[in-house]
Design an enzyme around this catalytic site. Structure first.
Site, PDB file in Angstrom:
ATOM      1  N   TYR A  37       0.865  -1.177   0.000  1.00  0.00           N
ATOM      2  CA  TYR A  37       0.000   0.000   0.000  1.00  0.00           C
ATOM      3  C   TYR A  37       0.901   1.227   0.000  1.00  0.00           C
ATOM      4  O   TYR A  37       1.889   1.287   0.742  1.00  0.00           O
ATOM      5  CB  TYR A  37      -0.885   0.013   1.254  1.00  0.00           C
ATOM      6  CG  TYR A  37      -1.685   1.282   1.413  1.00  0.00           C
ATOM      7  CD1 TYR A  37      -2.981   1.371   0.913  1.00  0.00           C
ATOM      8  CD2 TYR A  37      -1.151   2.402   2.045  1.00  0.00           C
ATOM      9  CE1 TYR A  37      -3.712   2.542   1.033  1.00  0.00           C
ATOM     10  CE2 TYR A  37      -1.870   3.576   2.171  1.00  0.00           C
ATOM     11  CZ  TYR A  37      -3.155   3.640   1.663  1.00  0.00           C
ATOM     12  OH  TYR A  37      -3.875   4.788   1.789  1.00  0.00           O
ATOM     13  N   GLU A  85      -3.349   7.423  -4.145  1.00  0.00           N
ATOM     14  CA  GLU A  85      -3.254   6.140  -3.446  1.00  0.00           C
ATOM     15  C   GLU A  85      -3.064   5.020  -4.461  1.00  0.00           C
ATOM     16  O   GLU A  85      -3.778   4.961  -5.459  1.00  0.00           O
ATOM     17  CB  GLU A  85      -4.539   5.903  -2.641  1.00  0.00           C
ATOM     18  CG  GLU A  85      -4.544   4.612  -1.841  1.00  0.00           C
ATOM     19  CD  GLU A  85      -5.854   4.415  -1.105  1.00  0.00           C
ATOM     20  OE1 GLU A  85      -5.903   4.665   0.113  1.00  0.00           O
ATOM     21  OE2 GLU A  85      -6.847   4.037  -1.749  1.00  0.00           O
TER      22      GLU A  85
END
Lengths: 367, 289
Positions: free
Chosen positions: A97, A182
């Site tokens: 992530y 993101e």
């Protein structure tokens, strides 16, 4: 403005961040560029599309046709699917992530990474999410990246491949005035490539003027919200049936809250802001009428903007255009007495306090 | 005393010759504020309500000793205007302008920190200390009464409503500061609380918060540890849905953060007295005495 995944990925590509090979399908019968096997991904501005069936694997053209037909019928989180991204399937070795957001408390870009990629970051335990704050006066430096990568327990050559992506994404975040970038997941593929499998990019609306290459789509807004945005009116559609018009965002929110106290439900948030321009007031009322509320609650506090000038605008609109639902008003502040008289003459119900106005609106709306 | 602006405040208005600039220079002068200069590039030598206009902040500061700037310039030019003021030695900036890109605000807030200057805003109505006849901003003068309650708020009109209801009960204010409705702002609740705690004139503090971010939660923690004066609060947006920007750029519940529920809970835990309706703040303060 939230970008579609494929638009976000175009930006990634521009900054040299690898993405899967893919093509955007604009309508159901648009199969010519497909390749197999492929992953079909519904393009919607909300999360949770995987669970909703918006991501599907197709091994053959026949299957793809069938699945595309299904996906184009879908509404995910209230949004009709209008585009589908078809991508090659990537063999995944590791899922990470990576994101940058604006930390409002520290007023700095916040870099976050985790070894637990591929799931909703809010469901990842705090001790598995690593953070670095980047002072905008110095920008990202090698020590930030070294520091955070060291915590992820990667192999040395993996670190070497990921470090430039952390740097490139920061550049994108700053140069495109992002609120959020993101990559979840950022994967290390079976053949040791680092690839962004997903892209979530939110660009600050107030900076869109500096980014003419981004088409202002605002696909997260309803039709009426889009119309309001073009007219420069703060207008939000909610689930209830009472339309709230007030001046100032805080006051409009507080008015909606007061309704809830009396079991009413706000259907529209409309902030007139500091305007007493009759034309703007007229546009605001027209928008409100289109939203078809059962009751309108008008809550004004007059400061620099005088109550009576707003009231005049409101009464002109109502007398000219008519209005087919009750309007309850609550007026306070500069020139309130004159304003109350004007609104009474226009046939509005005037209430003595916000509580009184909220209670009456809620009763009338049938809650 | 009072916080951030007082009798020593000498104001230069950046963006002085526009409609807003002219109007609010007049309003501030009527309030008693020392507005000593205006800046609009290319308009040097003009006057607005007798206030001299300069081409640059530097010249304005050299000629008038201005120490505080009111920034009214359009959003696209605000970053430049703030940097200019900071480099000219201005120590307190009040940025009224709405719709300034967040990254611009982030840059000038950090540059101000580096310079040791205070930035109030952006997207705020400004600040007023009624007992010191100092108002820097666009707040309506008529609502204030001098007294001992400090008010810090993330919103404009809602604050006027609350201040007005305090004044109607005879509860005056030491300083009322609008912190701004943007996600990135210079002066936070914590900064305002610290200043009010130090200020001998302030006996109680009213905070007006709203959904979005964690400024109220941060403030609650700070109150528990550092603030002895009584604190009252109102939070707007209890019924706002997640993901929607409620008028203010900063009023958005994003990724589970910024709900009214969380803010109310944090304040309750810190012993802050909460009002359910804006005007109820006056009831609570009155009851407290």
């Amino acid at each position: 403005m939230k970008l579609f995944e494929y638009r976000g990925k175009q930006l990634f590509q521009k900054y040299g961040i690898s993405i899967p090979k893919g093509t955007v399908i604009e309508y159901e019968g648009d199969h010519s560029n497909l390749f197999f096997p492929c992953v079909l991904k519904a393009q919607v501005p909300v999360g949770g599309r995987g669970k909703a069936g918006g991501i599907q694997l197709a091994q053959t053209r026949e299957v793809a046709k069938e699945k595309l037909a299904g996906i184009f019928q879908m509404k995910i989180g209230g949004f009709q699917v209008k585009k589908v991204l078809a991508e090659e399937k990537i063999g995944v070795k590791k899922e990470l992530y990576l994101s940058y957001t604006l930390d409002r408390s520290r007023r700095m870009p916040l870099l976050m990474m985790s070894g637990k990629g591929g799931m909703d970051i809010e469901s990842v335990a705090d001790n598995l999410i690593f953070k670095e704050w980047i002072n905008p006066l110095i920008g990202i430096q090698r020590f930030h990246i070294r520091g955070i990568l060291a915590k992820l327990e990667l192999e040395k050559d993996e670190e070497k491949k990921i470090a430039p992506i952390v740097l490139k994404l920061y550049k994108l975040f700053r140069e495109y005035d992002c609120e959020l970038v993101e990559i979840n997941p950022l994967v290390i593929s079976g053949d040791e490539q680092v690839i962004a499998l997903d892209a979530k990019v939110i660009v600050n609306d107030d900076a869109l003027y500096r980014h003419p290459d981004l088409v202002a789509e605002h696909q997260e807004l309803t039709m009426l919200e889009k119309e309001a945005k073009e007219k420069g009116i703060a207008f939000i559609q909610l689930e209830g049936n009472i339309g709230v018009i007030a001046n100032g965002a805080g006051l409009t929110m507080a008015t909606l809250d007061a309704l809830t106290h009396y079991k009413g439900k706000g259907g529209v948030f409309l902030d007139l802001g500091g305007t007493d321009d009759p034309e703007k007031v007229k546009q605001a009322f027209e928008l409100m009428k289109k939203a078809k509320p059962k009751v309108i609650l008008l809550n004004l506090f007059g400061g620099i903007t005088k109550c009576d000038t707003v009231a005049k605008g409101v009464s002109t609109v109502i007398s000219k255009e008519g209005i087919d639902c009750p309007v309850i008003s609550r007026i306070k502040g500069c020139n309130e007495e004159i304003a109350k008289d004007i609104l009474k003459d226009a046939g509005l119900i005037t209430a003595g306090s916000l509580q009184d106005a909220a209670k009456r609106s809620s009763d009338l709306a049938g809650w | 005393m009072s916080i951030f602006v007082d009798t020593n405040t000498k104001v230069v208005v950046q963006g002085a010759t526009g409609h807003q600039g002219q109007f609010h220079i007049g309003e501030m002068l009527n309030f008693g504020t020392k507005v000593v200069a205006g800046v609009t590039p290319g308009k040097q030598g003009e006057e607005v309500h007798g206030v001299p206009i300069f081409n640059t902040v530097q010249e304005a500061v050299m000629e008038t000793d201005a120490n505080t700037s009111l920034v009214l310039v359009p959003a696209r030019f605000s970053k430049d205007a703030v940097f200019e003021a900071l480099d000219a030695g201005i120590t307190t900036l009040v940025v009224i302008t709405e719709n300034i890109p967040f990254h611009d605000a982030m840059e000038f807030v950090h540059y101000a920190m580096y310079k040791g200057a205070v930035v109030i805003g952006p997207n705020c109505p400004g600040i007023a200390s009624p007992g010191k006849k100092a108002k820097v901003g666009i707040l309506p003068s008529g609502i204030f009464v001098k007294g001992h309650v400090g008010v810090a708020s993330r919103s404009g009109t809602l604050t006027y409503e609350i201040v007005n209801s305090l004044s109607e009960r005879g509860i005056g204010q030491s300083t009322c500061v609008g912190l701004g409705g943007d996600p990135i702002i210079g002066t936070t609740f914590i900064d305002a609380l610290n200043a009010f705690e130090q200020d001998t004139e302030t006996k109680a503090v009213v905070l007006v918060g709203e959904i979005g971010g964690t400024a109220e939660e941060d403030a609650a923690e700070h109150i528990t540890q550092h603030i002895r004066k009584p604190v009252f609060a109102f939070i707007a947006g209890r019924t706002a849905p997640p993901g929607k920007r409620m008028g203010h750029a900063g009023a958005i519940i994003a990724r589970g953060k910024g709900t009214a529920k969380s803010k109310i809970k944090a304040f309750e835990k810190a012993g802050v007295k909460l009002a359910s309706f804006p005007t109820e703040i006056a009831d609570l303060v009155e009851k407290y005495g």
